[in-house]
Design a protein around this motif. Structure first.
Motif, PDB file in Angstrom:
ATOM      1  N   GLN A  72       0.830  -1.208   0.000  1.00 24.73           N
ATOM      2  CA  GLN A  72       0.000   0.000   0.000  1.00 24.73           C
ATOM      3  C   GLN A  72       0.859   1.252   0.000  1.00 24.73           C
ATOM      4  O   GLN A  72       1.851   1.333   0.721  1.00 24.73           O
ATOM      5  N   THR A  73       0.432   2.213  -0.805  1.00 27.54           N
ATOM      6  CA  THR A  73       1.050   3.529  -0.807  1.00 27.54           C
ATOM      7  C   THR A  73       0.107   4.491  -0.081  1.00 27.54           C
ATOM      8  O   THR A  73      -0.922   4.089   0.435  1.00 27.54           O
ATOM      9  N   SER A  74       0.448   5.755  -0.115  1.00 29.12           N
ATOM     10  CA  SER A  74      -0.393   6.767   0.520  1.00 29.12           C
ATOM     11  C   SER A  74      -1.721   6.960  -0.210  1.00 29.12           C
ATOM     12  O   SER A  74      -2.642   7.574   0.323  1.00 29.12           O
ATOM     13  N   ARG A  77      -5.181   5.200   1.728  1.00 35.50           N
ATOM     14  CA  ARG A  77      -5.503   5.482   3.127  1.00 35.50           C
ATOM     15  C   ARG A  77      -5.830   4.229   3.967  1.00 35.50           C
ATOM     16  O   ARG A  77      -6.795   4.213   4.714  1.00 35.50           O
ATOM     17  N   SER A 100       3.891  -1.489   3.443  1.00 36.22           N
ATOM     18  CA  SER A 100       3.402  -0.176   3.032  1.00 36.22           C
ATOM     19  C   SER A 100       4.518   0.850   3.094  1.00 36.22           C
ATOM     20  O   SER A 100       5.534   0.643   3.763  1.00 36.22           O
ATOM     21  N   ASP A 101       4.306   1.924   2.395  1.00 34.08           N
ATOM     22  CA  ASP A 101       5.195   3.078   2.447  1.00 34.08           C
ATOM     23  C   ASP A 101       4.334   4.299   2.173  1.00 34.08           C
ATOM     24  O   ASP A 101       3.969   4.566   1.031  1.00 34.08           O
ATOM     25  N   GLU A 102       3.972   4.987   3.225  1.00 33.24           N
ATOM     26  CA  GLU A 102       3.105   6.158   3.093  1.00 33.24           C
ATOM     27  C   GLU A 102       3.812   7.333   2.423  1.00 33.24           C
ATOM     28  O   GLU A 102       3.180   8.308   2.058  1.00 33.24           O
ATOM     29  N   ASN A 105       3.696   7.511  -3.601  1.00 31.30           N
ATOM     30  CA  ASN A 105       2.394   7.754  -4.203  1.00 31.30           C
ATOM     31  C   ASN A 105       1.997   6.537  -5.040  1.00 31.30           C
ATOM     32  O   ASN A 105       2.726   5.552  -5.107  1.00 31.30           O
TER      33      ASN A 105
END
Length: 131
Positions: A72-74, A77, A100-102, A105
């Protein structure tokens, strides 16, 4: 006026090459209409009359028995990892990796510089664990 600032996880040269290179690396030359219909109907992830009329099987997690990797990216949510955990809980998935890496993008997993690409690094670790 300020010029382009090439900072962040994705160098602009990688994006430019993918979009404008000698062979299309990013874009499909078509998008089937049926895929748009299926995506619209399956968005609710519910067994509705419309989903059944289109032959979509939206609840088949119990039949899944392979390892699962989710990233998951930013952009979403938290919904990607929530959905992946739900699928894993309702399936026979032997193990799952949720990364994940917030700071990334939506397109960074495709284009980010290798040294800064959390998606490819965690995916490589996942694949190595499949042995």
């Amino acid at each position: 006026m300020r010029g382009w600032v090439d900072e962040g996880v994705t160098p602009i040269a990688r994006v430019a090459e993918a979009y404008a290179g000698p062979v299309p690396a990013v874009w499909e030359w078509y998008w089937p209409s049926r895929l748009s219909v299926d995506l619209d109907v399956s968005d609710a992830y519910a067994d509705t009359g419309l989903a059944r009329s289109l032959g979509l099987r939206l609840r088949h997690a119990a039949g899944l028995d392979v390892p699962l990797y989710a990233f998951q990216t930013s952009a979403y949510r938290g919904t990607v990892l929530d959905a992946a955990r739900r699928v894993a809980a309702e399936s026979r998935v032997p193990y799952a990796v949720h990364a994940s890496d917030e700071g990334m993008n939506h397109l960074d997993p495709l284009f980010a510089a290798t040294a800064r690409n959390t998606a490819t690094r965690t995916l490589a670790e996942f694949v190595r664990g499949l042995r």
